[in-house]
Design a protein around this motif. Structure first.
Motif, PDB file in Angstrom:
ATOM      1  N   GLY A  35       0.818  -1.205   0.000  1.00  0.00           N
ATOM      2  CA  GLY A  35       0.000   0.000   0.000  1.00  0.00           C
ATOM      3  C   GLY A  35       0.851   1.255   0.000  1.00  0.00           C
ATOM      4  O   GLY A  35       1.991   1.254   0.449  1.00  0.00           O
ATOM      5  N   ARG A  36       0.301   2.339  -0.553  1.00  0.00           N
ATOM      6  CA  ARG A  36       1.015   3.612  -0.565  1.00  0.00           C
ATOM      7  C   ARG A  36       0.009   4.750  -0.455  1.00  0.00           C
ATOM      8  O   ARG A  36      -1.175   4.565  -0.687  1.00  0.00           O
ATOM      9  CB  ARG A  36       1.857   3.750  -1.830  1.00  0.00           C
ATOM     10  CG  ARG A  36       1.095   3.725  -3.118  1.00  0.00           C
ATOM     11  CD  ARG A  36       1.990   3.740  -4.343  1.00  0.00           C
ATOM     12  NE  ARG A  36       2.921   4.863  -4.340  1.00  0.00           N
ATOM     13  CZ  ARG A  36       2.710   5.993  -5.016  1.00  0.00           C
ATOM     14  NH1 ARG A  36       1.631   6.143  -5.744  1.00  0.00           N
ATOM     15  NH2 ARG A  36       3.591   6.958  -4.958  1.00  0.00           N
ATOM     16  N   MET A  37       0.516   5.902  -0.083  1.00  0.00           N
ATOM     17  CA  MET A  37      -0.308   7.107  -0.046  1.00  0.00           C
ATOM     18  C   MET A  37      -0.351   7.671  -1.471  1.00  0.00           C
ATOM     19  O   MET A  37       0.687   7.966  -2.047  1.00  0.00           O
ATOM     20  CB  MET A  37       0.286   8.150   0.899  1.00  0.00           C
ATOM     21  CG  MET A  37       0.464   7.687   2.315  1.00  0.00           C
ATOM     22  SD  MET A  37      -1.096   7.436   3.174  1.00  0.00           S
ATOM     23  CE  MET A  37      -0.487   6.991   4.785  1.00  0.00           C
ATOM     24  N   THR A  38      -1.535   7.810  -2.007  1.00  0.00           N
ATOM     25  CA  THR A  38      -1.663   8.297  -3.375  1.00  0.00           C
ATOM     26  C   THR A  38      -1.772   9.823  -3.388  1.00  0.00           C
ATOM     27  O   THR A  38      -2.162  10.432  -2.383  1.00  0.00           O
ATOM     28  CB  THR A  38      -2.905   7.697  -4.056  1.00  0.00           C
ATOM     29  OG1 THR A  38      -4.079   8.134  -3.359  1.00  0.00           O
ATOM     30  CG2 THR A  38      -2.853   6.170  -4.053  1.00  0.00           C
ATOM     31  N   PRO A  39      -1.446  10.450  -4.523  1.00  0.00           N
ATOM     32  CA  PRO A  39      -1.602  11.905  -4.606  1.00  0.00           C
ATOM     33  C   PRO A  39      -3.047  12.358  -4.348  1.00  0.00           C
ATOM     34  O   PRO A  39      -3.268  13.411  -3.759  1.00  0.00           O
ATOM     35  CB  PRO A  39      -1.177  12.224  -6.041  1.00  0.00           C
ATOM     36  CG  PRO A  39      -0.250  11.118  -6.421  1.00  0.00           C
ATOM     37  CD  PRO A  39      -0.782   9.901  -5.721  1.00  0.00           C
ATOM     38  N   GLY A  40      -4.010  11.545  -4.757  1.00  0.00           N
ATOM     39  CA  GLY A  40      -5.406  11.891  -4.511  1.00  0.00           C
ATOM     40  C   GLY A  40      -5.738  11.981  -3.030  1.00  0.00           C
ATOM     41  O   GLY A  40      -6.565  12.789  -2.617  1.00  0.00           O
ATOM     42  N   MET A  41      -5.085  11.151  -2.230  1.00  0.00           N
ATOM     43  CA  MET A  41      -5.315  11.201  -0.784  1.00  0.00           C
ATOM     44  C   MET A  41      -4.795  12.512  -0.210  1.00  0.00           C
ATOM     45  O   MET A  41      -5.454  13.137   0.627  1.00  0.00           O
ATOM     46  CB  MET A  41      -4.651  10.003  -0.104  1.00  0.00           C
ATOM     47  CG  MET A  41      -5.275   8.674  -0.472  1.00  0.00           C
ATOM     48  SD  MET A  41      -4.344   7.251   0.105  1.00  0.00           S
ATOM     49  CE  MET A  41      -4.715   7.293   1.847  1.00  0.00           C
ATOM     50  N   LEU A  42      -3.626  12.938  -0.670  1.00  0.00           N
ATOM     51  CA  LEU A  42      -3.073  14.211  -0.206  1.00  0.00           C
ATOM     52  C   LEU A  42      -3.957  15.373  -0.642  1.00  0.00           C
ATOM     53  O   LEU A  42      -4.286  16.251   0.162  1.00  0.00           O
ATOM     54  CB  LEU A  42      -1.645  14.402  -0.732  1.00  0.00           C
ATOM     55  CG  LEU A  42      -0.976  15.726  -0.382  1.00  0.00           C
ATOM     56  CD1 LEU A  42      -0.850  15.895   1.126  1.00  0.00           C
ATOM     57  CD2 LEU A  42       0.379  15.834  -1.052  1.00  0.00           C
ATOM     58  N   HIS A  43      -4.374  15.366  -1.900  1.00  0.00           N
ATOM     59  CA  HIS A  43      -5.220  16.451  -2.391  1.00  0.00           C
ATOM     60  C   HIS A  43      -6.578  16.462  -1.701  1.00  0.00           C
ATOM     61  O   HIS A  43      -7.136  17.529  -1.435  1.00  0.00           O
ATOM     62  CB  HIS A  43      -5.378  16.349  -3.907  1.00  0.00           C
ATOM     63  CG  HIS A  43      -4.100  16.579  -4.640  1.00  0.00           C
ATOM     64  ND1 HIS A  43      -3.617  15.682  -5.558  1.00  0.00           N
ATOM     65  CD2 HIS A  43      -3.186  17.572  -4.568  1.00  0.00           C
ATOM     66  CE1 HIS A  43      -2.464  16.126  -6.037  1.00  0.00           C
ATOM     67  NE2 HIS A  43      -2.178  17.271  -5.443  1.00  0.00           N
ATOM     68  N   GLY A  44      -7.102  15.280  -1.406  1.00  0.00           N
ATOM     69  CA  GLY A  44      -8.367  15.204  -0.682  1.00  0.00           C
ATOM     70  C   GLY A  44      -8.255  15.789   0.710  1.00  0.00           C
ATOM     71  O   GLY A  44      -9.123  16.534   1.168  1.00  0.00           O
ATOM     72  N   ALA A  45      -7.160  15.463   1.414  1.00  0.00           N
ATOM     73  CA  ALA A  45      -6.963  15.995   2.764  1.00  0.00           C
ATOM     74  C   ALA A  45      -6.784  17.511   2.737  1.00  0.00           C
ATOM     75  O   ALA A  45      -7.328  18.230   3.583  1.00  0.00           O
ATOM     76  CB  ALA A  45      -5.757  15.329   3.418  1.00  0.00           C
ATOM     77  N   LEU A  46      -6.036  18.004   1.757  1.00  0.00           N
ATOM     78  CA  LEU A  46      -5.861  19.461   1.647  1.00  0.00           C
ATOM     79  C   LEU A  46      -7.175  20.152   1.298  1.00  0.00           C
ATOM     80  O   LEU A  46      -7.476  21.232   1.823  1.00  0.00           O
ATOM     81  CB  LEU A  46      -4.794  19.780   0.595  1.00  0.00           C
ATOM     82  CG  LEU A  46      -3.358  19.458   0.995  1.00  0.00           C
ATOM     83  CD1 LEU A  46      -2.423  19.591  -0.194  1.00  0.00           C
ATOM     84  CD2 LEU A  46      -2.910  20.337   2.143  1.00  0.00           C
ATOM     85  N   THR A  47      -7.965  19.526   0.433  1.00  0.00           N
ATOM     86  CA  THR A  47      -9.280  20.081   0.087  1.00  0.00           C
ATOM     87  C   THR A  47     -10.169  20.142   1.316  1.00  0.00           C
ATOM     88  O   THR A  47     -10.873  21.132   1.542  1.00  0.00           O
ATOM     89  CB  THR A  47      -9.943  19.239  -1.018  1.00  0.00           C
ATOM     90  OG1 THR A  47      -9.099  19.249  -2.171  1.00  0.00           O
ATOM     91  CG2 THR A  47     -11.311  19.767  -1.382  1.00  0.00           C
ATOM     92  N   MET A  48     -10.136  19.084   2.121  1.00  0.00           N
ATOM     93  CA  MET A  48     -10.928  19.081   3.352  1.00  0.00           C
ATOM     94  C   MET A  48     -10.500  20.208   4.289  1.00  0.00           C
ATOM     95  O   MET A  48     -11.342  20.872   4.889  1.00  0.00           O
ATOM     96  CB  MET A  48     -10.779  17.743   4.074  1.00  0.00           C
ATOM     97  CG  MET A  48     -11.496  16.593   3.433  1.00  0.00           C
ATOM     98  SD  MET A  48     -11.152  15.031   4.259  1.00  0.00           S
ATOM     99  CE  MET A  48     -11.767  15.346   5.900  1.00  0.00           C
ATOM    100  N   LEU A  49      -9.192  20.419   4.411  1.00  0.00           N
ATOM    101  CA  LEU A  49      -8.689  21.458   5.301  1.00  0.00           C
ATOM    102  C   LEU A  49      -9.136  22.844   4.847  1.00  0.00           C
ATOM    103  O   LEU A  49      -9.698  23.619   5.632  1.00  0.00           O
ATOM    104  CB  LEU A  49      -7.161  21.399   5.374  1.00  0.00           C
ATOM    105  CG  LEU A  49      -6.479  22.453   6.237  1.00  0.00           C
ATOM    106  CD1 LEU A  49      -6.858  22.268   7.702  1.00  0.00           C
ATOM    107  CD2 LEU A  49      -4.976  22.385   6.066  1.00  0.00           C
ATOM    108  N   VAL A  50      -8.933  23.140   3.572  1.00  0.00           N
ATOM    109  CA  VAL A  50      -9.274  24.472   3.057  1.00  0.00           C
ATOM    110  C   VAL A  50     -10.779  24.703   3.104  1.00  0.00           C
ATOM    111  O   VAL A  50     -11.242  25.740   3.592  1.00  0.00           O
ATOM    112  CB  VAL A  50      -8.712  24.657   1.630  1.00  0.00           C
ATOM    113  CG1 VAL A  50      -9.239  25.926   0.992  1.00  0.00           C
ATOM    114  CG2 VAL A  50      -7.193  24.653   1.657  1.00  0.00           C
ATOM    115  N   THR A  51     -11.556  23.750   2.605  1.00  0.00           N
ATOM    116  CA  THR A  51     -13.006  23.958   2.584  1.00  0.00           C
ATOM    117  C   THR A  51     -13.584  23.962   3.992  1.00  0.00           C
ATOM    118  O   THR A  51     -14.557  24.672   4.253  1.00  0.00           O
ATOM    119  CB  THR A  51     -13.708  22.893   1.724  1.00  0.00           C
ATOM    120  OG1 THR A  51     -13.379  21.587   2.212  1.00  0.00           O
ATOM    121  CG2 THR A  51     -13.331  23.022   0.273  1.00  0.00           C
TER     122      THR A  51
END
Length: 117
Positions: A35-51
């Motif tokens: 398993g690995r951390m995907t770029p989508g997971m990072l972008h999703g977490a950042l989107t959650m933080l900003v929104t």
């Protein structure tokens, strides 16, 4: 103002979907130890933080009562998730427990948002 809030809520849900979807997409790889951390997971977490921050500001500007304890706890959980995803984003293999923690903490955040009134 309610239309703007609803659009930001939709973007927040898209961020949650990207983060949790990235975790679910890794389920087979997690069991194989790849398993690995995907770029989508990072972008999703950042989107959650900003929104999430935008939602708090918009709701306060609209005169709605905001439960600051709930928001603070959700923010703390999200910061832990974001830290885990960010630190391990470039690694080929991530320990299964770390990916499991990201999935569990994201699910916890969803329950905090929906169950805690």
């Amino acid at each position: 103002m309610s239309t703007v809030i609803n659009v930001v809520v939709a973007l927040h849900i898209i961020g949650i979907a990207a983060l949790l979807g990235g975790f679910f997409a890794q389920m087979k790889a997690i069991s194989a130890g790849e398993g690995r951390m995907t770029p989508g997971m990072l972008h999703g977490a950042l989107t959650m933080l900003v929104t999430g921050m935008v939602l708090v500001g918009l709701n306060e500007a609209d005169g709605a009562e905001v439960n600051h304890v709930k928001i603070g706890l959700k923010l703390a959980v999200l910061v832990v998730v974001l830290g885990l995803v960010y630190v391990k984003r470039d690694e080929e293999r991530v320990p299964a427990g770390m990916l499991g923690a990201v999935g569990a903490l994201t699910t916890l955040n969803i329950f905090l948002a929906t169950v805690w009134v």
